[in-house]
Scaffold this active site. Structure first.
Site, PDB file in Angstrom:
ATOM      1  N   SER A  87       0.817  -1.215   0.000  1.00 34.74           N
ATOM      2  CA  SER A  87       0.000   0.000   0.000  1.00 34.74           C
ATOM      3  C   SER A  87       0.852   1.266   0.000  1.00 34.74           C
ATOM      4  O   SER A  87       2.000   1.268   0.441  1.00 34.74           O
ATOM      5  CB  SER A  87      -0.901   0.016   1.233  1.00 34.74           C
ATOM      6  OG  SER A  87      -1.617  -1.181   1.341  1.00 34.74           O
TER       7      SER A  87
HETATM    8  N1  SAH Z   1      -0.393  -5.336   3.942  1.00 32.14           N
HETATM    9  C1  SAH Z   1       0.346  -5.613   2.730  1.00 32.14           C
HETATM   10  C2  SAH Z   1      -0.389  -5.244   1.463  1.00 32.14           C
HETATM   11  C3  SAH Z   1      -1.591  -6.070   1.265  1.00 32.14           C
HETATM   12  S1  SAH Z   1      -2.057  -6.398  -0.400  1.00 32.14           S
HETATM   13  C4  SAH Z   1       1.695  -4.946   2.726  1.00 32.14           C
HETATM   14  O1  SAH Z   1       2.014  -4.204   3.661  1.00 32.14           O
HETATM   15  O2  SAH Z   1       2.462  -5.185   1.797  1.00 32.14           O
HETATM   16  C5  SAH Z   1      -3.376  -7.488   0.037  1.00 32.14           C
HETATM   17  C6  SAH Z   1      -2.942  -8.876   0.375  1.00 32.14           C
HETATM   18  O3  SAH Z   1      -4.073  -9.568   0.868  1.00 32.14           O
HETATM   19  C7  SAH Z   1      -2.457  -9.674  -0.830  1.00 32.14           C
HETATM   20  O4  SAH Z   1      -1.180 -10.162  -0.567  1.00 32.14           O
HETATM   21  C8  SAH Z   1      -3.477 -10.808  -0.942  1.00 32.14           C
HETATM   22  O5  SAH Z   1      -2.941 -12.013  -1.386  1.00 32.14           O
HETATM   23  C9  SAH Z   1      -3.966 -10.907   0.481  1.00 32.14           C
HETATM   24  N2  SAH Z   1      -5.268 -11.537   0.687  1.00 32.14           N
HETATM   25  C10 SAH Z   1      -6.374 -11.453  -0.086  1.00 32.14           C
HETATM   26  N3  SAH Z   1      -7.383 -12.151   0.460  1.00 32.14           N
HETATM   27  C11 SAH Z   1      -6.905 -12.717   1.608  1.00 32.14           C
HETATM   28  C12 SAH Z   1      -7.461 -13.548   2.634  1.00 32.14           C
HETATM   29  N4  SAH Z   1      -8.719 -13.976   2.601  1.00 32.14           N
HETATM   30  N5  SAH Z   1      -6.667 -13.897   3.665  1.00 32.14           N
HETATM   31  C13 SAH Z   1      -5.382 -13.482   3.730  1.00 32.14           C
HETATM   32  N6  SAH Z   1      -4.799 -12.707   2.800  1.00 32.14           N
HETATM   33  C14 SAH Z   1      -5.550 -12.314   1.758  1.00 32.14           C
END
Ligand code: SAH
Length: 229
Positions: free
Chosen positions: A68
């Protein structure tokens, strides 16, 4: 850690990022500002993107996912009101950057990522940086982490069509849950507080996250619905 990493070439760039993109836009919690000044964000993106790591935007981290924008990380983190004593759950470990920021500000951080390759590389960099209070699990975060519940704060870093019920259940009394809720193109950053009088909601602004895919999020097969189907 190599000596080139110890000598952090990005320290000044990072301090400038916090000043221009975060403090100036209204994030004022000194602990949050300090955490963002400290965590070496570039180490959470592929090395060919290091030069862009402190820009005012999200960046690709592989698997069609993104780290993000720094301001959004700061805004969401501040909304959790962490004092240092909390047990926190994060959904969507991604690069591990947000988890590291939480690791600076809370007692224990439990973070869940559905994609194994991202979870593994996040685990590696967090370990290399010495975070012993961050626990990474591979799985569907929308089910929460029942064995470790209740959580004082829960942060969802992927966009969801609704607030997953297990997360509300696993939130402690007086706990805060921050989650982007909306359709696949834009969401509203929503904060839910669990009080003795019930759930209270407030809204922190618009945002755009990748999809939260899981039992209580978007369905796996539910593809982006473009204008042309
Ligand atoms: N917090 C992260 C950015 C998140 S991007 C950072 O600091 O880099 C969103 C992430 O959520 C992605 O990696 C995606 O694979 C994950 N995601 C999506 N659905 C999910 C779920 N149900 N449980 C866990 N992770 C999930």
């Amino acid at each position: 850690m190599t000596s080139s990493e110890q000598h952090d070439a990005y320290q000044k760039v990072r301090a400038d990022m916090v000043e221009a993109q975060i403090r100036r836009r209204g994030v004022s919690d000194p602990r949050v500002l300090r955490a963002l000044t400290k965590v070496p964000r570039h180490l959470f993106v592929p090395s060919h993107l290091w030069e862009q790591a402190y820009g005012d935007h999200p960046l690709p981290i592989g698997e069609d996912q993104t780290i993000s924008q720094p301001y959004i990380v700061a805004l969401m983190t501040e909304a959790l009101d962490l004092t240092g004593a909390e047990k926190v759950l994060e959904l969507g470990t991604g690069s591990g950057y947000q988890a590291a920021v939480l690791g600076e500000l809370a007692r224990e951080v439990y973070t869940i990522e559905r994609l194994a390759s991202l979870a593994e590389s996040a685990r590696l960099v967090l370990e290399r940086l010495g975070y012993t209070n961050i626990h990474v699990r591979i799985g569907d975060g929308t089910l929460g982490w029942p064995e470790e519940s209740p959580f004082d704060a829960i942060l969802v870093t992927a966009g969801s069509p609704q607030v997953p019920r297990p997360l509300v259940e696993q939130l402690a009394l007086n706990g805060r849950l921050v989650i982007p809720v909306g359709d696949q193109y834009s969401q509203t950053l929503t904060r839910v507080r669990k009080t003795a009088a019930g759930l209270q909601h407030d809204y922190l602004g618009g945002c755009r996250f990748v999809r939260l895919v899981g039992a209580h999020g978007w369905q796996e097969g539910e593809q982006r619905k473009g204008f042309f189907g």
